[in-house]
Each structure stands twice: as structure tokens, then as C-alpha cells.
Design a protein around this motif. Structure first.
Motif, PDB file in Angstrom:
ATOM      1  N   TYR A 222    -103.304  44.826 -18.918  1.00  0.00           N
ATOM      2  CA  TYR A 222    -102.146  44.058 -19.374  1.00  0.00           C
ATOM      3  C   TYR A 222    -102.407  43.473 -20.765  1.00  0.00           C
ATOM      4  CZ  TYR A 222     -98.355  40.652 -19.417  1.00  0.00           C
ATOM      5  OH  TYR A 222     -97.246  39.921 -19.754  1.00  0.00           O
ATOM      6  N   GLY A 223    -101.438  43.658 -21.650  1.00  0.00           N
ATOM      7  CA  GLY A 223    -101.524  43.111 -22.995  1.00  0.00           C
ATOM      8  C   GLY A 223    -102.010  44.087 -24.043  1.00  0.00           C
ATOM      9  N   ARG A 224    -102.473  45.271 -23.621  1.00  0.00           N
ATOM     10  CA  ARG A 224    -102.923  46.263 -24.599  1.00  0.00           C
ATOM     11  C   ARG A 224    -101.809  47.261 -24.896  1.00  0.00           C
ATOM     12  NH1 ARG A 224    -108.059  45.701 -25.941  1.00  0.00           N
ATOM     13  NH2 ARG A 224    -108.240  47.756 -26.890  1.00  0.00           N
ATOM     14  N   ALA A 365     -84.410  46.328 -24.790  1.00  0.00           N
ATOM     15  CA  ALA A 365     -85.739  46.363 -24.182  1.00  0.00           C
ATOM     16  C   ALA A 365     -86.655  45.298 -24.785  1.00  0.00           C
ATOM     17  CB  ALA A 365     -86.354  47.751 -24.360  1.00  0.00           C
ATOM     18  N   LEU A 366     -86.631  45.159 -26.111  1.00  0.00           N
ATOM     19  CA  LEU A 366     -87.466  44.152 -26.767  1.00  0.00           C
ATOM     20  C   LEU A 366     -87.042  42.742 -26.351  1.00  0.00           C
ATOM     21  CD1 LEU A 366     -87.686  45.617 -30.392  1.00  0.00           C
ATOM     22  CD2 LEU A 366     -89.341  45.857 -28.536  1.00  0.00           C
ATOM     23  N   ASP A 383     -84.721  53.808 -39.622  1.00  0.00           N
ATOM     24  CA  ASP A 383     -84.992  54.078 -41.031  1.00  0.00           C
ATOM     25  C   ASP A 383     -86.344  53.469 -41.402  1.00  0.00           C
ATOM     26  OD1 ASP A 383     -84.565  51.305 -41.414  1.00  0.00           O
ATOM     27  OD2 ASP A 383     -82.422  51.650 -41.640  1.00  0.00           O
ATOM     28  N   PHE A 384     -86.742  53.681 -42.641  1.00  0.00           N
ATOM     29  CA  PHE A 384     -88.075  53.263 -43.067  1.00  0.00           C
ATOM     30  C   PHE A 384     -88.287  51.749 -42.923  1.00  0.00           C
ATOM     31  CE2 PHE A 384     -91.693  52.709 -45.863  1.00  0.00           C
ATOM     32  CZ  PHE A 384     -92.453  53.838 -45.601  1.00  0.00           C
ATOM     33  N   PRO A 385     -87.367  50.898 -43.412  1.00  0.00           N
ATOM     34  CA  PRO A 385     -87.571  49.448 -43.245  1.00  0.00           C
ATOM     35  C   PRO A 385     -87.628  49.022 -41.777  1.00  0.00           C
ATOM     36  CG  PRO A 385     -85.921  49.875 -44.934  1.00  0.00           C
ATOM     37  CD  PRO A 385     -86.189  51.185 -44.258  1.00  0.00           C
ATOM     38  N   ALA A 386     -86.819  49.655 -40.910  1.00  0.00           N
ATOM     39  CA  ALA A 386     -86.822  49.290 -39.492  1.00  0.00           C
ATOM     40  C   ALA A 386     -88.141  49.669 -38.824  1.00  0.00           C
ATOM     41  CB  ALA A 386     -85.656  49.962 -38.771  1.00  0.00           C
ATOM     42  N   VAL A 387     -88.735  50.803 -39.225  1.00  0.00           N
ATOM     43  CA  VAL A 387     -90.040  51.197 -38.674  1.00  0.00           C
ATOM     44  C   VAL A 387     -91.105  50.187 -39.079  1.00  0.00           C
ATOM     45  CG1 VAL A 387     -91.859  52.943 -38.775  1.00  0.00           C
ATOM     46  CG2 VAL A 387     -89.484  53.645 -38.540  1.00  0.00           C
ATOM     47  N   VAL A 388     -91.057  49.739 -40.333  1.00  0.00           N
ATOM     48  CA  VAL A 388     -92.005  48.721 -40.804  1.00  0.00           C
ATOM     49  C   VAL A 388     -91.854  47.444 -39.991  1.00  0.00           C
ATOM     50  CG1 VAL A 388     -92.627  47.257 -42.765  1.00  0.00           C
ATOM     51  CG2 VAL A 388     -92.144  49.684 -43.125  1.00  0.00           C
ATOM     52  N   TRP A 389     -90.610  47.021 -39.734  1.00  0.00           N
ATOM     53  CA  TRP A 389     -90.361  45.820 -38.937  1.00  0.00           C
ATOM     54  C   TRP A 389     -90.870  46.002 -37.507  1.00  0.00           C
ATOM     55  CZ3 TRP A 389     -87.671  44.962 -34.440  1.00  0.00           C
ATOM     56  CH2 TRP A 389     -87.468  43.629 -34.084  1.00  0.00           C
ATOM     57  N   LEU A 390     -90.607  47.178 -36.914  1.00  0.00           N
ATOM     58  CA  LEU A 390     -91.024  47.417 -35.532  1.00  0.00           C
ATOM     59  C   LEU A 390     -92.547  47.449 -35.409  1.00  0.00           C
ATOM     60  CD1 LEU A 390     -89.981  47.979 -32.671  1.00  0.00           C
ATOM     61  CD2 LEU A 390     -90.076  50.420 -33.187  1.00  0.00           C
ATOM     62  N   GLN A 395     -97.120  44.653 -33.050  1.00  0.00           N
ATOM     63  CA  GLN A 395     -98.460  44.095 -33.238  1.00  0.00           C
ATOM     64  C   GLN A 395     -98.589  42.723 -32.590  1.00  0.00           C
ATOM     65  OE1 GLN A 395     -98.952  44.221 -37.470  1.00  0.00           O
ATOM     66  NE2 GLN A 395     -99.382  46.421 -37.522  1.00  0.00           N
ATOM     67  N   ASN A 396     -97.460  42.045 -32.377  1.00  0.00           N
ATOM     68  CA  ASN A 396     -97.448  40.737 -31.699  1.00  0.00           C
ATOM     69  C   ASN A 396     -96.923  40.836 -30.269  1.00  0.00           C
ATOM     70  OD1 ASN A 396     -98.225  39.056 -34.078  1.00  0.00           O
ATOM     71  ND2 ASN A 396     -96.343  39.892 -34.915  1.00  0.00           N
TER      72      ASN A 396
END
Length: 746
Positions: A222-224, A365-366, A383-390, A395-396
Motif C-alpha cells: 500500500y502506498g507504492r 477517479a482521482l 496534452d503535454f501540460p496535462a501529462v506534466v501536471w498528472l 508523485q504525491n
């Protein structure tokens, strides 16, 4: 001791298969206890009877105990108070002979309960003990052994009935979204204290007659955050569906969400659709509304009002626990990160295209924050900015994540562990994708080294045998070597492994190739101060666009969805005409276009060979198959109906058609969607070697850096060139990604 006799008769008759230790443990209760009430006997004897005889239901066991309590006088309050009945004072003498009536009483009890009929219940005479009940003390070792065995049985039975749910799954039916099936968590039930780690051992998966996994183990802490990688068609999505649909048994308290398909459109606003995904919050809000309506009634009694007020207080406490007041702002933040403008967040879901509905499914889901999130190629629709945000959002992520993706930079940024699905096996590697590549290469080297050592040892034995087998002096030694060789297990070479991501061409089976175009004198493709608005509208999509594409150009076009990237492609290909400005194309220019909706170009009922022969007639079947083979469609795959091919295989058919047109310029809109990593590498190499111009729209940073040396940003109706820092060491697209991180304040 009448109690012992009655109990022995009851247990021997009702559960003849009860082992001796458990029987002695049960009789010890009647020797040492005076609690012969029906409740006490049911609590003690009920589980013993149910465990020893599967044909006895809890109701039957309770009835047996009730009858036995009546025989012993355990439910006679007056008898209990006066010490009457069969309960004796310990300082009195006990005459064993006087207890002989217990056996006949037991027989009467069993007969009255209907236990005197059936295969094992005909003859009651065998219940009588020849030696009579024994007055010896209970063996404490046997007692402890019986208690441990009974506790183990209860635990197993409790686990099967309480912890696990095995819903049925039809593999031919895909659910729209598992979010809608999620049950609200309840801390009051104690489920929150249960472990959320996942361990599935020794399971097989087959789909449509094809082996996906055999004797596999899957363990997730859990958590990984886990990445699942493997070739197209190997079964990654099938494994995720098996987990989500209950084909693989998981603890029922673990909430699972599977992001697989777009949500259904309707009149619900986008932000409300996200809020409604939280089933627990929606149920509490509905209960709050109902209780407020109840309290508003004038006819309600004071008692009813007090009860409703107490319930409403509890509802408010629960809403406070889950931060219900912050839910809307959190949902808006998620939608904004995925590219939804404030106006789009208020728009009805039916107004969105399939790609945007897929984003909405991801947002739901998020927002729900499940214990296990299964994400299948979610970056394909971003799109590219959304992938960066995701990337930053995951990561958190404080729960378990299992993601399928072919975007290596995304996997590197997000994952902490990797599962590799191949050849019916599921291998585990610790670390992100880059760590997995090096560890997998080292594991492969060790496998090959061990195989070669074993092969050399066998060859050495065989050489000795061949040399000395018929020599009288060495025949015994040769015979011994023969026995050693025969006892060795069969030597199986390590499975063929292409080693994804180890560099272009190394160990690769796949090699794409576009034909070399004829030279054209510049200008090839130019746009000068182009402005575009759809006819009959005043909204300007693009304005002041100046762009020049040459035969040696390798250009990446990036930017948020809705900024006009697809519109610009239509202007380049001539599908749209500019409202003002000049769009100049060379007279002999041939364009090869790969669009996001490339499937619409295909005839799904025809085979790949039939499709190419219809679009480019005049060649033999062998020539068409040779072209398809250059893009990885070999053997019978080229003769299958296109509708039966995977998404990556359909993309390869489009690439083959593009190559047959002998294009001077390739324009590709999200070409890596649905391609596996080998195919992405092969495509990147083919585009680099292509002698014509290339313009690519993609969210895959590693792919763009491998192909392009120039980045143009399409945003706010403008197209501007991005220049990276000289000597930075990173590719120009990676530098743009770093810039986005700063702009998004991530």
C-alpha cells in the motif's frame, strides 16, 4: 455425570466424523462446567457441530443444544437456584451406575429432533458405551491442540465469508467506469484498520483461449506506485480488468477504481459529475436533505424530532470528517490540472468529445482517492501540460497505483516499482523504468551466463562419454557420466528477450522504414500571418501564424488541448482554408497524415492487404505484405480483418499506407498512442532517418526529444518558437517540460 453421557451420545450421533481430540475437549466442558443453558450450550457446541458435520445448519445445531439443555435441566431456573437436576455438589459421592439413564435420554433427544433417520442415523443402539463414561481428567495437551484446531477452522471460515467477495466477471463486457461501483468506506466497521497490502499467489489468466499468465504471483504494498509494461497484445489490460472485475480475489475492504473507458454523456455538469463520483459524500448529502425536510414538517412529534436531530448531527460530523466543504474546490483543481477551463467545468458532459470524457473519467477517479487505482494508458488522452501536471499529482499519490503506459518519461517520473509481463510470466523489479531497464539487462546476462555454463558442462560430459564409452579401462567412468547426464533436468534456453529501451537497434526485431522522398526546391510548406475562424463565427482560433517547414525540419508542436494544434494541421494539409494570410504549399508536395482518429481511415471488415490494394492498386500481394512487414505486421496478421487487430497494429497499417504514398512531409498527431515501447523506438528511429520534413504533435517527451530538434508552442491562438538553453545538456523538449513545471508552480 449424566451430562457427559448425554453430550457423548449427542456428539457421536450428530457428528460421527469428529476427531478424538475435539470430542475429548467437548466432553471436558460437561465435566467441569455447570452452565447447561441452551444459550451456553449453543455458544460452545454449535461451532463444534457445524465444523464436524457440514450437513448441520446453525438452526439445527441450536435446536440440538436446546433439547440437550432441556434434558439436563439447564433452562429450569428453579432447578438452577436449588442445585437440583443433574448438577451435583462436588463434596457429594457420585455413583457412576446411577448415570446409565443418560444414554437412553440422548437417544430420545436425537429421535425427537429428526436425527434418527438417514444413512448415518438409523441405529441408535451404538450410542451406548460398554464401559460407561470415564471419570478421568482432561489431557491438557490434547485440550490445547483441539482449541487451536477449532480456532483455525473458525478463522478460515470467517475469512471466506467476511473478508472476500468474488463477483462474477464476463470478459466480453467492458464496464464504463468502476468508480460507479465503489462502496463507501466505513471506519465504524473497523475496516480501516485492516491491511491494504495486496498479495495474490499462484493464479492463471486466460483470455479468448490465449494464455496470459501461469502460476503468477502479484504483490503490491500500500502506498507504492507500480508500472506494468510489456508488448502490445501481451495481456496488460486483461490483467487490470481481472483485478477490477473480481476475477482475482482481493480483500473486499480495498476500494478499487479502474480508469478504462470514457464516461457516458448527459446533462450533468462536468464538475458535478466529478463530485457525484464520491458515493459516500453523495449518500450523506442526500440523508442530510431528507432529515432537514423531516424536521421542517409541522406534524412531527417531539420524539421524532429528537431522533432526526441526533441523526443529522451524526451526518454533519461525517461530512466534516471527509472534508465535504472542500470537495468542490478539490474537484475544480483536478479538472483544471487536466485542462478543463472554468467554462468547460460548467458544461454538460454530453458536449465533450471522447478524449475529454476520458479525462473526466480520470478526474472522477482521482477525486475518489481509492485504495487501488488501475490506470490503463491514461496519458493517451492528455496534452503535454496535462501529462506534466498528472506526473506531479501521482508523485504525491498516497494510495496504491498500478499504471499501464508506454510513455517512458512518465513511468520514470511516477513509478516506484515495475512489473514486466512477458511469456506468461510476471517479473518484479524495484525502482522506476530506467532502473528496470538496467536490472533487466543484468538479469538477462545472468540467465544467459547460467545457461551457457550448464550447456558447457553437459557438452563436457557428452565428450567424455563419446571418447571413453567403448574403452574397457574407462567404461565404468563413462557409464557413471551417462547416469549423471540422464539425471540432469532438461536444459531450457532463456526466453527470447528484445530488451525494451536498451538503445536503438540493439536486440530489436522491429524496424520501421519510410521511403526516401524526391528532393523539392524550397519553399515546401509555408504559413504567413495566417488567421483562422470557422465560417459563420467570430471566434478566432489562430491569429498571426507564421511557419516554415523544410525538407530537413523535425518540429515538435506542443501546447494545451483546444489551443488550435489540430486546426493548424488542417491548415497545413489544406482541409481548412485560412480566413486571412497565406498558406503556401509546393505544387508537387505529397503529405503523409497520421491523425488521432486514424481508425476512421481504415476499412475494418477488410484485411490489411485488401485495404492497401484498394487504396494503392497495381501491386502484387507479396509487395503489399512486404510493406506491412516493414511496420511489424507479418504472417497471418496481415490477412486478418483490421477490426480484429489491436490499437497498435491498426496504427501500423496507417503507417504502411503513409509509406506507400511516398510523402515528402510527414505530419503526425499523437502517433505513439497505443504503440508499445518497441514500436515507439522503431518509429522514432524511422522518423530520424526519414529524409523529408516531419511535424509531430505528441505528449511523449522522450519520443519528441528522440525525433525533434525544434519546438513550437501553440497557445492562446498563437504559435511561437521555443529556444532551449545552449549547453544545458537536455533535449529541447525536456527543457520545455522544465519550463512548464515552473509555470504551473509544481
Amino acid at each position: 455425570m449424566a451430562a457427559v453421557g448425554l453430550a457423548q451420545a449427542l456428539l457421536s450421533k450428530a457428528a460421527p466424523d469428529m476427531d478424538a481430540d475435539t470430542l475429548e475437549y467437548a466432553l471436558g466442558y460437561f465435566r467441569e462446567s455447570n452452565d447447561f443453558t441452551s444459550a451456553g450450550l449453543s455458544e460452545f457446541l454449535g461451532p463444534l457441530l457445524e465444523d464436524a458435520n457440514n450437513n448441520i445448519t446453525p438452526a439445527q445445531a441450536a435446536a440440538l443444544c436446546e433439547k440437550l439443555a432441556a434434558e439436563l435441566g439447564g433452562d429450569d431456573e428453579e432447578n438452577q437456584e436449588n442445585g437440583g437436576g443433574d448438577a451435583r455438589r462436588l463434596d457429594q459421592s457420585i455413583h457412576i451406575a446411577s448415570e446409565s439413564h443418560g444414554v437412553s435420554s440422548a437417544a430420545t433427544t436425537l429421535a425427537a429432533l429428526g436425527m434418527g433417520t438417514g444413512q448415518k442415523s438409523v441405529d441408535l443402539a451404538h450410542l451406548q458405551s460398554k464401559n460407561g463414561p470415564q471419570a478421568t481428567t482432561v489431557d491438557q495437551k490434547k485440550l490445547r491442540k483441539a482449541e487451536m484446531k477449532l480456532a483455525s477452522k473458525r478463522e478460515e471460515r470467517g475469512n471466506k465469508s467476511d473478508l472476500y467477495e468474488i463477483p462474477t466477471w464476463n470478459p466480453n463486457v467492458k464496464p464504463a467506469m468502476i468508480v460507479n461501483q465503489m462502496k463507501p468506506s466505513s471506519s465504524a466497521s473497523g475496516e480501516s484498520s485492516r491491511s491494504k497490502d495486496i498479495r495474490i499467489e499462484n493464479f492463471d489468466i486466460h483470455f479468448a483461449g490465449k494464455k496470459i499468465l501461469t502460476n503468477a504471483d502479484l504483490s503490491m504494498t500500500y502506498g507504492r506506485r507500480y508500472g506494468l509494461v510489456g508488448k502490445n497484445g501481451i495481456g496488460k489490460s486483461t490483467l487490470l480488468r481481472a483485478i477490477a472485475h473480481g476475477e482475482l480475489r482481493l480483500p473486499s475492504h480495498i476500494r478499487i477504481l479502474h480508469v478504462e473507458q470514457e464516461i457516458a454523456g448527459g446533462d450533468t455538469e462536468a464538475i458535478q459529475s466529478v463530485l457525484q463520483a464520491d458515493v459516500e459524500r453523495e449518500a450523506l448529502l442526500a440523508e442530510e436533505k431528507s432529515l432537514n425536510n423531516t424536521l421542517a414538517k409541522t406534524s412531527i412529534s417531539p420524539e421524532e424530532a429528537n431522533i432526526a436531530a441526533e441523526k443529522l448531527k451524526n451526518v454533519y460530523l461525517k461530512l466534516e470528517e471527509i472534508d465535504s466543504d472542500k470537495a468542490e474546490s478539490r474537484a475544480s483543481l483536478i479538472l483544471n490540472g487536466l485542462g478543463f477551463s472554468p467554462a468547460q467545468q460548467k458544461a454538460a458532459t454530453r458536449t465533450f468529445s471522447g478524449g475529454w470524457r476520458m479525462r473526466l473519467a480520470l478526474a472522477r477517479a482521482l477525486f475518489c482517492r481509492p485504495d487501488l487505482l488501475l490506470a490503463d494508458e491514461v496519458t493517451n488522452y492528455l496534452d503535454f501540460p496535462a501529462v506534466v501536471w498528472l506526473e506531479n499529482y501521482f508523485q504525491n499519490w498516497n494510495a496504491t497505483l498500478l499504471v499501464v503506459s508506454h510513455d517512458r518519461s512518465f513511468l520514470d517520473a511516477v513509478t516506484t516499482d515495475i512489473f514486466h509481463l512477458h511469456n506468461g510470466l510476471l517479473d518484479y523489479y524495484k525502482g522506476n523504468f530506467t532502473s528496470y531497464i538496467s536490472a533487466r539487462a543484468e538479469r538477462r546476462k545472468n540467465q544467459v551466463r547460467e545457461y551457457e555454463a550448464q550447456l558447457q558442462y553437459r557438452q563436457h560430459l557428452q565428450a567424455f562419454i563419446d571418447r571413453w564409452r567403448y574403452n574397457a579401462n574407462r567404461a565404468a567412468q563413462a557409464q557413471m557420466k551417462i547416469k549423471i547426464l540422464e539425471k540432469l533436468p532438461e536444459l531450457v534456453p532463456p526466453p527470447k528477450d528484445d530488451l525494451d529501451g536498451l538503445g536503438e537497434g540493439e536486440g530489436k526485431e522491429l524496424y520501421f522504414r519510410f521511403p526516401e522522398p524526391e528532393k523539392l526546391s524550397p519553399p515546401i510548406l509555408q504559413m504567413d500571418e495566417v488567421t483562422f475562424a470557422y465560417p459563420g463565427t467570430t471566434r478566432v482560433i489562430l491569429s498571426g501564424i507564421s511557419f516554415d517547414l523544410q525538407m530537413d525540419s523535425k518540429i515538435a508542436i506542443v501546447g494545451p488541448n483546444g489551443a488550435g494544434k489540430s486546426t493548424m494541421i488542417y491548415l497545413l494539409t489544406g482541409q481548412h482554408q485560412p480566413s486571412s494570410g497565406i498558406c503556401n504549399r509546393h505544387g508537387r508536395l505529397r503529405l503523409g497524415l497520421f491523425s488521432q482518429h486514424h481508425v476512421d481511415q481504415l476499412e475494418l471488415a477488410h484485411s490489411s492487404v485488401q485495404f492497401l490494394s484498394g487504396k494503392f492498386p497495381g501491386k502484387t500481394e507479396e509487395e503489399y505484405r512486404r510493406v506491412l512487414g516493414r511496420f511489424g505486421l507479418t504472417g497471418t496478421t496481415a490477412l486478418q480483418p483490421i477490426g480484429t487487430l489491436s490499437g497498435g497494429q491498426k496504427s501500423r497499417v496507417v503507417f504502411a499506407a503513409m509509406s506507400l504514398s511516398n510523402p515528402h512531409v510527414l505530419i503526425l498527431d499523437e502517433p505513439t498512442n497505443h504503440l508499445d515501447m518497441d514500436s515507439i523506438d522503431a518509429l522514432a528511429l524511422a522518423l530520424r532517418e526519414f529524409k523529408g520534413g516531419v511535424a509531430v504533435i505528441s505528449h511523449d517527451q522522450r519520443f519528441l526529444d528522440a525525433v525533434c530538434n525544434d519546438v513550437w508552442v501553440c497557445a492562446n491562438g498563437k504559435l511561437t518558437s521555443f529556444s532551449g538553453a545552449v549547453g544545458d545538456g537536455d533535449g529541447v523538449v525536456k527543457q520545455y517540460k522544465k519550463k512548464l513545471f515552473k509555470e504551473l508552480d509544481l
